[in-house]
Design a protein around this motif. Structure first.
Motif, mmCIF file in Angstrom:
data_model
loop_
_atom_site.group_PDB
_atom_site.id
_atom_site.type_symbol
_atom_site.label_atom_id
_atom_site.label_comp_id
_atom_site.label_asym_id
_atom_site.label_seq_id
_atom_site.Cartn_x
_atom_site.Cartn_y
_atom_site.Cartn_z
ATOM 1 N N SER A 73 0.802 -1.170 -0.028
ATOM 2 C CA SER A 73 0.143 -0.074 -0.048
ATOM 3 C C SER A 73 0.819 1.082 -0.055
ATOM 4 C CB SER A 73 -0.828 -0.098 1.218
ATOM 5 O OG SER A 73 -0.131 -0.159 2.419
ATOM 6 N N ALA A 74 2.140 1.192 0.592
ATOM 7 C CA ALA A 74 3.093 2.432 0.571
ATOM 8 C C ALA A 74 3.480 2.688 -0.945
ATOM 9 C CB ALA A 74 4.201 2.027 1.382
ATOM 10 N N ALA A 75 3.676 1.519 -1.467
ATOM 11 C CA ALA A 75 4.220 1.435 -3.032
ATOM 12 C C ALA A 75 3.045 2.207 -3.765
ATOM 13 C CB ALA A 75 4.508 0.444 -3.558
ATOM 14 N N ILE A 76 1.745 1.832 -3.624
ATOM 15 C CA ILE A 76 0.886 2.556 -4.101
ATOM 16 C C ILE A 76 0.591 4.013 -3.992
ATOM 17 C CG2 ILE A 76 -1.841 2.449 -4.452
ATOM 18 C CD1 ILE A 76 -1.722 -0.685 -3.967
ATOM 19 N N ASP A 77 1.018 4.287 -2.578
ATOM 20 C CA ASP A 77 0.910 5.620 -2.425
ATOM 21 C C ASP A 77 1.998 6.379 -2.691
ATOM 22 O OD1 ASP A 77 -1.723 5.380 -1.314
ATOM 23 O OD2 ASP A 77 -0.621 5.107 0.874
ATOM 24 N N GLY A 78 3.025 5.715 -3.616
ATOM 25 C CA GLY A 78 4.212 6.383 -4.154
ATOM 26 C C GLY A 78 5.304 6.727 -3.303
ATOM 27 N N ALA A 79 5.318 5.873 -2.241
ATOM 28 C CA ALA A 79 6.488 5.856 -1.542
ATOM 29 C C ALA A 79 7.830 5.440 -2.053
ATOM 30 C CB ALA A 79 6.161 5.386 -0.025
ATOM 31 N N SER A 80 8.768 5.710 -1.991
ATOM 32 C CA SER A 80 10.153 5.127 -2.400
ATOM 33 C C SER A 80 10.485 4.160 -1.550
ATOM 34 C CB SER A 80 11.231 6.394 -2.617
ATOM 35 O OG SER A 80 11.765 6.613 -1.388
ATOM 36 N N ARG A 81 11.496 3.147 -2.261
ATOM 37 C CA ARG A 81 12.008 2.216 -1.372
ATOM 38 C C ARG A 81 12.880 2.751 -0.108
ATOM 39 N NH1 ARG A 81 13.838 -2.199 -4.351
ATOM 40 N NH2 ARG A 81 11.892 -3.034 -5.304
ATOM 41 N N TRP A 82 13.390 3.873 0.101
ATOM 42 C CA TRP A 82 13.910 4.521 1.082
ATOM 43 C C TRP A 82 13.113 4.854 2.278
ATOM 44 C CZ3 TRP A 82 18.153 4.677 4.047
ATOM 45 C CH2 TRP A 82 18.268 5.564 4.878
ATOM 46 N N ARG A 83 12.108 5.438 1.627
ATOM 47 C CA ARG A 83 10.682 5.830 2.589
ATOM 48 C C ARG A 83 10.219 4.646 3.178
ATOM 49 N NH1 ARG A 83 8.720 11.227 2.733
ATOM 50 N NH2 ARG A 83 6.759 10.189 3.417
ATOM 51 N N GLN A 84 9.918 3.654 2.446
ATOM 52 C CA GLN A 84 9.513 2.416 2.984
ATOM 53 C C GLN A 84 10.108 1.852 3.879
ATOM 54 O OE1 GLN A 84 8.588 -0.382 -0.060
ATOM 55 N NE2 GLN A 84 7.651 1.167 -1.458
ATOM 56 N N PHE A 85 11.682 1.974 3.709
ATOM 57 C CA PHE A 85 12.566 1.341 4.728
ATOM 58 C C PHE A 85 12.317 2.158 5.940
ATOM 59 C CE2 PHE A 85 16.910 1.665 6.581
ATOM 60 C CZ PHE A 85 16.969 0.005 6.842
ATOM 61 N N TRP A 86 12.508 3.593 5.937
ATOM 62 C CA TRP A 86 12.448 4.458 6.865
ATOM 63 C C TRP A 86 11.191 4.598 7.684
ATOM 64 C CZ3 TRP A 86 16.590 5.726 9.225
ATOM 65 C CH2 TRP A 86 16.658 6.690 10.129
#
Lengths: 289, 303
Positions: B195-208
């Motif tokens: 769902s984070a990816a769908i919201d457009g979060a980058s890999r780095w933001r997902q990690f963080w």
């Protein structure tokens, strides 16, 4: 020790590792593995050279031809014959005892009801925080003066025959691995607690016990502090033996590192054979801890 | 009779199962701890007959307060602890993240990073002794372009020796911690990332924003365990000093608390004083564990 059953996986959860790794990830991991393995490779390089090659720039980066000479010289000088036997006895005995006592106590804490259970288990967990080195002075007095075990393997073995971590580990393992219904059914059939332990719990406990045994064996094979205090140079464990090779005025690093090869490679072979179980055990202990 | 046996089986037998552990633990775990406290109030030394009964009250602890070598050992222990724990756990986090990708040859990489953990501390110290040698050491050879004709004497200065010892510790434990983090990462539900990816979060933001917060309990666990481990550091500094006089370098640059304890107890035969060092270290450990605990509670309550 043979381990046939794989460690049971925890209930399958959706996993986060679906991102496929690309080459930067492989490159980074490759570099890390290289860094992890390099010092051991380097110990082989140095122990396959003679002393003069070690004191030279540039340092040798590939193995030379004197590996066997140095290994056998170190073997003779460091009493490694006795040392390997001693380490096997020490680590083997402690492992057998830790696995046995931890399985028993872990079963009681996981599956039996009794007064004071939670309080006693809290004591077990709390003792994991107490570093063994802090008791070193009285332990030395007790073992050498009360029991008369100076320079005696019993002095190395007996104080470490039980492990709070072991009890904790087996309790966590058995709590989820042994279904309560199975024990209730056993109860209903009139089985005694010991029968249930023997016939139901032990077979289920085997994979967990094997992992605990491996971790314990590695730990006591590698232990230095206590054997160093208790054992003399004539009767060492392998870690004491390699520590001894590096003391003295003229240190021959080819021989010192040949000693580390002798001390390390038996464990590496165990690791190569049973790495999957060891990794599973560490990861499993981590998730539940 | 049968029912009584049955009653005992239900109520009494659990105690039988835990007896082996508690009996041995009592004799070799609890008793020495209490005995250490008692010993620490005496001036016992095996070199002075009859000294085991000479009580000095809290004299040993008073001496410790003014003992510069002990202060030095404490500073070294904390310095090396910081220098080894922080990079070690950050590195472990990064490695765990990489291992958490879908990998070919997953077992190979996991085993590779765990090899240092299988290597004994003594072997690690001796191998790195060679790497950190001042003359003809591998590292100084690599650093030659930067240091020129003055090779770094890794045993001589405080900071250099701290770095050297910390490298040994970091090499030994990073892979182990990485596997612990990996285990925790694998319990994070994949939908969170989806769902984070769908919201457009980058890999780095997902990690963080997903990985790190989910890992918080595990991170705290590893911080506590490595802190306690750092307080007990012994074999690396013991073997790094090739003179083996337990001073931890000519000016005690890398003498840790446990090495100092070992020196007082073993080389100098000061049983009472050694016991006082041990108890002090124990109290420090407990205080640090408590601080950690309180910090954790604070962090949780501010959420």
């Amino acid at each position: 020790m043979t381990v046939t059953e794989p460690v049971p996986k925890p209930a399958r959860r959706p996993r986060a590792d679906v991102h496929r790794a690309r080459w930067p990830a492989y490159t980074a991991l490759g570099a890390i593995v290289l860094l992890s393995v390099f010092p051991l490779y380097w110990s082989i390089v140095v122990s396959s050279r003679d002393q003069s090659a070690v004191g030279r720039y540039p340092p040798p980066l590939v193995p030379g031809g004197s590996l066997w000479d140095n290994l056998s010289a170190a073997y003779e000088q460091g009493n490694f014959g006795i040392a390997l036997a001693n380490s096997t006895i020490v680590a083997g005995t402690i492992t057998a005892s830790v696995v046995f006592t931890s399985t028993l106590a872990g079963f009681a804490f996981a599956k039996l009801r009794f007064r004071g259970r939670n309080a006693l288990f809290t004591v077990v967990v709390a003792t994991m925080l107490v570093p063994p080195q802090l008791s070193i002075v009285p332990l030395y007095i007790m073992v050498t003066q009360w029991f008369g075990w100076a320079n005696d393997l019993r002095g190395v073995i007996v104080p470490t025959l039980v492990s709070a971590f072991g009890v904790f580990f087996m309790r966590q393992y058995l709590t989820s691995a042994v279904p309560g219904e199975l024990l209730e059914a056993g109860r209903a059939d009139g089985a005694s607690t010991f029968r249930m332990y023997w016939n139901i719990v032990l077979p289920i406990a085997r994979p967990g016990a094997a992992v605990l045994g491996l971790l314990t064996f590695i730990m006591y094979w590698n232990d230095l502090f206590w054997p160093l205090i208790l054992l003399n140079t004539q009767n060492p464990t392998v870690q004491v033996a390699i520590a001894n090779t590096s003391s003295g005025i003229e240190v021959d690093y080819s021989l010192v590192l040949a000693g580390t090869v002798i001390a390390t490679f038996p464990m590496l072979i165990v690791f190569l054979l049973l790495g999957r179980q060891i990794i599973g055990g560490i990861m499993q202990g981590a998730v539940k801890g | 009779m049968r029912t009584r046996l049955h009653r005992f089986d239900l109520k009494g037998s659990p105690y039988l199962y835990i007896t082996p552990f508690f009996a041995l633990f009592g004799v070799f775990g609890l008793l020495p701890l209490a005995y250490t406290a008692l010993l620490s109030t005496t001036a016992w030394s095996p070199r002075r007959p009859g000294s085991e009964d000479s009580s000095v009250g809290l004299g040993n602890y008073q001496d410790l307060l003014g003992d510069e070598n002990f202060h030095n050992a404490l500073i070294n222990t904390f310095g090396i602890g910081l220098l080894s724990t922080v990079p070690q756990l950050l590195l472990a986090l990064g490695i765990a993240h990489l291992l958490n990708y879908r990998l070919r040859g997953r077992l190979f990489f996991r085993m590779g990073v765990l090899v240092p953990y299988i290597t004994s501390v003594a072997a690690v110290a001796l191998i790195f002794n060679q790497i950190f040698a001042r003359d003809f050491g591998l590292l100084n050879w690599l650093l030659q372009p930067f240091t020129g004709d003055t090779p770094i004497d890794w045993r001589a200065s405080t900071l250099a020796s701290w770095v050297a010892v910390s490298v040994m510790v970091t090499w030994h434990w990073t892979g182990y911690n990485a596997l612990i983090y990996l285990a925790a990462m694998q319990t994070i539900p994949y939908e969170l990332y989806e769902s984070a990816a769908i919201d457009g979060a980058s890999r780095w933001r997902q990690f963080w924003h997903i990985t790190i917060p989910s890992l918080r309990p595990t991170i705290i666990f590893t911080v506590i365990v490595s802190t306690i481990g750092a307080l007990q550091l012994f074999a690396e500094p013991f073997l790094f000093d090739t003179t083996r006089n337990n001073n931890g370098g000519s000016e005690r640059q890398f003498q840790t608390v446990v090495l100092y304890l070992y020196q007082q107890f073993w080389s100098n035969g000061q049983y009472g004083y050694g016991a006082a060092i041990a108890w002090t270290l124990f109290l420090i450990t407990v205080v640090i564990a408590l601080i950690n605990f309180l910090l954790v509670r604070r962090i949780r309550s501010t959420e």
